[in-house]
Every structure is written in C-alpha cells, then in structure tokens.
Design an enzyme around this catalytic site. Structure first.
Site, short mmCIF file in Angstrom:
data_model
loop_
_atom_site.label_atom_id
_atom_site.label_comp_id
_atom_site.label_asym_id
_atom_site.label_seq_id
_atom_site.Cartn_x
_atom_site.Cartn_y
_atom_site.Cartn_z
N CYS A 170 -0.47 -5.03 1.92
CA CYS A 170 -1.33 -3.15 2.27
C CYS A 170 -1.50 -3.15 4.32
O CYS A 170 -1.80 -2.36 4.55
CB CYS A 170 -2.14 -2.63 1.57
SG CYS A 170 -3.92 -3.98 1.69
N GLU B 205 -9.03 1.97 -1.82
CA GLU B 205 -8.38 1.84 -1.60
C GLU B 205 -6.91 2.01 -0.53
O GLU B 205 -6.22 1.67 -1.98
CB GLU B 205 -8.91 0.26 -1.39
CG GLU B 205 -10.62 -0.40 -1.57
CD GLU B 205 -10.75 -1.16 0.04
OE1 GLU B 205 -10.03 -0.89 1.04
OE2 GLU B 205 -11.87 -0.87 -0.14
P1 NAD Z 1 0.24 2.91 -7.11
O1 NAD Z 1 -0.58 4.09 -6.37
O2 NAD Z 1 1.48 3.32 -7.25
O3 NAD Z 1 -0.74 2.24 -8.30
C1 NAD Z 1 -1.69 1.52 -8.37
C2 NAD Z 1 -2.22 1.97 -9.85
O4 NAD Z 1 -2.31 3.16 -10.08
C3 NAD Z 1 -1.51 1.63 -11.27
O5 NAD Z 1 -2.77 0.08 -11.54
C4 NAD Z 1 -0.86 2.55 -11.28
O6 NAD Z 1 -0.43 2.32 -13.43
C5 NAD Z 1 -1.82 3.48 -11.41
N1 NAD Z 1 -0.93 4.37 -10.98
C6 NAD Z 1 -0.07 5.27 -10.62
N2 NAD Z 1 0.83 6.15 -10.82
C7 NAD Z 1 -0.65 6.91 -11.48
C8 NAD Z 1 -0.95 8.08 -11.56
N3 NAD Z 1 0.03 9.49 -11.65
N4 NAD Z 1 -1.74 8.87 -11.84
C9 NAD Z 1 -3.27 7.69 -11.97
N5 NAD Z 1 -3.00 6.13 -11.73
C10 NAD Z 1 -1.90 6.20 -11.76
O7 NAD Z 1 -0.14 1.98 -6.34
P2 NAD Z 1 1.43 0.53 -5.89
O8 NAD Z 1 2.51 0.81 -5.66
O9 NAD Z 1 0.50 -0.46 -7.22
O10 NAD Z 1 0.50 -0.26 -4.56
C11 NAD Z 1 0.86 -0.39 -3.43
C12 NAD Z 1 -0.10 0.71 -2.76
O11 NAD Z 1 -0.88 0.79 -2.95
C13 NAD Z 1 0.79 1.12 -1.37
O12 NAD Z 1 0.51 1.78 -0.64
C14 NAD Z 1 -0.46 0.15 -0.48
O13 NAD Z 1 -0.35 0.15 1.09
C15 NAD Z 1 -1.59 0.44 -1.16
N6 NAD Z 1 -2.85 -0.52 -1.02
C16 NAD Z 1 -3.72 -1.04 -0.86
C17 NAD Z 1 -4.96 -2.30 -0.72
C18 NAD Z 1 -6.49 -1.98 0.32
O14 NAD Z 1 -6.65 -2.65 -0.06
N7 NAD Z 1 -6.14 -1.03 0.51
C19 NAD Z 1 -3.97 -3.10 -0.92
C20 NAD Z 1 -2.82 -2.94 -1.96
C21 NAD Z 1 -1.98 -2.16 -2.09
#
Ligand code: NAD
Length: 456
Positions: free
Chosen positions: A244, A210
C-alpha cells in the site's frame, strides 16, 4: 437471522463478563499470540510462499519480524498505557478531579487484505487485545493458504467467544458488517472502504479505514542518486510492488533522469539478478485478474527497463515505463504491482500540482539534500506519512502513527497508536462532596462577578 448473530452475542457476553478488562489477562493473551506465531513459524513461511511466492527474507522482514516487534513493544508498555490519566481541572471546578479512563469498545471486527495477509490481520489484533476487546478477523479470500493457517492458529490458541476467524469473500464480509459490532478496523481498497463506511454509518459504529492510493516518489536535482536508486528499488519491488505504501510513480527532476534510471537498473540487477522471473525468489502477482490488469498497463508508454512477464507463474519483472501522459490509465489508478512510471518536473511547484491531482496519497517520498525544500514538501503537500531520502521505512518505527488522510484512510495505528485506536477515552470528572460552590447556580449573589473573574 444471520449466521453470525450468535457469534457476536457470545463475544458480547464474554466482554461483559469483564475478563478482558484486567492487565494480567491481556498480557497473557499477547504472550499466547506470540507463542502461537513462534510455534507456527515454519508453516507461516510455507503458506506465504504458496500464496504469493514470498521469499524467507521478505516474510521475516515484512510479516513475521514486524509482528514480533509490535507484540514485544506492546507487552513492555501496556501497564503504563492502561492507567487512567489524571489531567488538570480548572479553578471554576474547585475540589474536583479530572480523569481519562481507557475503555475498550467491546466486539471488534478486523477485515484484512491479501498483500501482507498475516501482518495486516494480526497487527490490528495486537491493538484489539491490548485494549481489552474481543475480535472477529475476516482475512482475505485471495490468499487461501495463509487465511486457512490464520484460522487454524487462532482456533487452537483462543476461545471462539474471545477471538475467532470467519472466512469468506465480499458477501460474508458485508454480513459481518451488518452485525451489532462495537468497532470496525478495515484495511483494503478505497471502493470497499466506502462500502464499509456506509455500513458502519447505519449503526454509527466507529471505524478505522487503512486504504491505498497513488504514493509519489519525488527525486530532486540535488539528491544522492546512488542511495535514492537503491532505496526506491527496495521500496517499489518488495512484494512485487503489492504494497500500500510502495512508491506508485517516480517524479524525477529532468536534469538527473538519465543518471537515476541507469542507477535504478543497476540496483534491480544487484537485488534481483538479471532476470528475476527465473530467480524463484521473486513474489508473484496474487491472481490472474490482477496479473491481467497489470499486463494491460504495459501497452502504455515506452518500457525502458523490464517488461517481461510469465502468465503461468504470474510473475512480472521489475519494470520502468517512460513517455506517459498524466491522463494515461496507469497514472490514474493505484498500480499495486512491479511497474514504475517515470514522470519528470523542472520546478518544485509543479510537483504540488501533480500530487494534488491524486489527492491525499497514503505515502510520499522526497529525495533531496536541500532542507528548505524538504520542509516545503512536508508542510505544503497533504499525505498520510512518508520519508525524506528513503521509502517505506516510516512503517518500521512504531513511535510513528501509521495511517492515511482523506481518500487514503481514516485513523492510525502501530505501537501505542494501536492501543489508542481500540480504546475509547472516557472523560470523568470526580466532584467533591466536601463543599458546594454556590456561584455556578442561577441567582447566586456573587455568581456573575466570580464567573467574570474566572473567565479572564
Ligand atoms: P479489497 O478492498 O478488495 O479487500 C479487502 C478486504 O475486504 C478483503 O478481506 C475482502 O474480502 C473484503 N471485501 C472485498 N470486497 C468487499 C465488499 N464489496 N464488501 C465488503 N468487503 C469486501 O482490497 P485488497 O485487494 O485485498 O487489497 C488491496 C488494497 O488494499 C489496495 O488498495 C491497497 O492500497 C490497500 N491496502 C492498504 C493498506 C494500509 O495499511 N493502508 C495495507 C494493505 C493494502
């Protein structure tokens, strides 16, 4: 040896023991989850306020209330969803029955982001429980109060070998992704989504991604401006734009631009007051890095509404930015904050070209009274999901699958779709032993003739 091998092993044993297979067990766990949320309700409001300054109204509508609805709906329909589905069997298979069994995957990993930290950790969990899986939740490290609370609540409510929370940042997340998991459900950014997919591919673990992207909000010349403005302001500035599916940018017909922007300004004041920064009820930006990233965008174009910031409290007023080029930085990245760039168009065909540049947005919103144009937009442009004459409301209908396409994600959930996401549909043909049809075997006398007939 990884610190998580024993954890995954204990969950595998729990799964194999078969306890999660029964309807009674799953319903009981969903009820426990619901009771847990009710018991902790005041602390949920408190921790989301500490992490993001979320108002009670926002927590109720976008986090707590959403989960309650989702659990109630799942409890109501679970028995029906779990039944093996009988399907038709062709004449060539005479005597046999065909069934689709609903098989849970096993040990699932749920990785969630910070913007709706409770909602996005627990909503997939509802699907995982309903489908009969065990779960490891890895919440975001950027919302520590809520993540601590999720850990405390889950620990108090469920056995570790069934559902548990592991906290940490990217390294912990990657270590979890290396485990021998049966399903991965990831919500987050596109770059991290790619890492998750790469890791999953090493063991061919099925996944849901997602993700995000730039979701356009298109307002055509015949739109009802007052409603459009109100619904855009609500969708864009709830959670300070850190959603998002928030409208990322506005694409308005040149002829109604001034009228729409004036109305948007009025609606911002109605909903948030003349200076939201001082209202105490306005969501803050999650951390300094994101605050500085967003502040950089304020140097581009011309700010026609808002633009005020408060770095100490990480607040940015609802802001409209005009006079931007399509290749400016703010039009390249997903904004994820309370800044709304305003772009214009004259012909609907131009919209197609612009939206295609940002490839497969997660959401698209189109405001117009013209049904032909509404259909044109829906049928010709690729996007995850969206609304006509509204923003974000498609999320609140659990009859609609929620998910992206291409760069905005893979897979879908909410309502029945969450159950399906965490379920493998196992096809089984039950053959008769009362007789055996000879025509299917080589060298049968009538075989060719019968097969030809059946294939007609
Ligand atoms: P992110 O990808 O930085 O982090 C998400 C999760 O991944 C966190 O738990 C984090 O600890 C983990 N993570 C971060 N870096 C990682 C890595 N290198 N390897 C493995 N895991 C890692 O996202 P965010 O900043 O927390 O959230 C914002 C993003 O999420 C935006 O792009 C937004 O559009 C998206 N989002 C999508 C939805 C949806 O339902 N489609 C909902 C909310 C947010």
């Amino acid at each position: 040896m990884s610190q998580f091998e024993n954890l995954v092993q204990s969950q595998k044993e729990m799964f194999r023991a078969g306890k999660t297979m029964t309807y009674t067990y799953r319903i009981h766990q969903l009820q426990k989850l619901q009771e847990m949320l009710n018991r902790y309700e005041p602390r949920i409001y408190e921790s989301l306020h500490k992490d993001l300054n979320k108002s009670t109204y926002e927590v109720l509508t976008t986090e707590f209330g959403f989960l309650q609805q989702e659990i109630n709906y799942t409890i109501k329909y679970l028995r029906e969803w779990m039944q093996p589905k009988k399907v038709k069997t062709p004449a060539s298979h005479k005597g046999a029955k065909s069934l689709i069994y609903k098989q849970p995957y096993g040990v699932t990993l749920i990785i969630s982001p910070w913007n709706y930290p409770l909602h996005l950790a627990i909503a997939p969990l509802i699907g995982a429980i309903a489908a009969g899986n065990t779960a490891i939740i890895k919440p975001s490290e950027l919302t520590p109060y809520t993540s601590d609370l999720i850990e405390e609540m889950i620990k108090e409510t469920f056995e570790e070998k069934y559902i548990t929370v592991v906290q940490g940042g990217p390294e912990i997340s990657q270590e979890l992704l290396d485990q021998s998991l049966d399903y991965i459900f990831f919500t987050g950014s596109v770059p991290v989504g790619k890492i998750v997919m790469e890791k999953a591919s090493k063991q061919l673990i099925p996944i849901t991604l997602e993700l995000g992207g730039k979701s356009p909000c298109i307002v055509d010349r015949d739109a009802k401006v007052e409603y459009a403005a109100r619904r855009i302001v609500w969708g864009k500035f709830v959670n300070a734009g850190q959603t998002c599916v928030a409208p990322d940018y506005l694409l308005v017909h040149e002829s109604i631009k001034e009228k729409l922007l004036n109305q948007i300004k009025t609606e911002i004041e109605k909903m948030y007051g003349s200076n939201p920064l001082q209202s105490g009820e306005y969501t803050k930006i999650v951390n300094d890095t994101h605050f500085d990233r967003l502040s950089q965008y304020l140097n581009e174009g011309h700010i026609s509404v808002g633009g005020e910031t408060d770095r100490t409290n990480r607040l940015i007023n609802p802001t409209l930015i005009e006079q931007l080029d399509w290749d400016s930085k703010i039009m390249q990245d997903e904004i994820f904050g309370p800044l709304l760039p305003v772009m214009t168009f004259n012909e609907l065909e131009e919209v197609y070209d612009h939206v295609e540049q940002s490839r497969n947005p997660l959401a698209l919103y189109y405001f117009s009274e013209n049904e032909k144009n509404q259909e044109w937009i829906v049928r010709n442009i690729s996007f995850g999901g969206g609304c006509i004459n509204d923003t974000m409301m498609h999320l609140g209908n659990n009859q609609l699958p929620f998910g992206g396409i291409g760069t905005s994600g893979i897979g879908k959930y909410h309502g029945k779709y969450s159950f399906e996401t965490f379920t493998h549909e196992k096809s089984v043909l039950k053959q008769t032993t009362a007789f055996d049809l000879a025509f299917r075997y080589p060298n049968s006398k009538m075989g060719r003739k019968i097969l030809k007939k059946l294939l007609k």
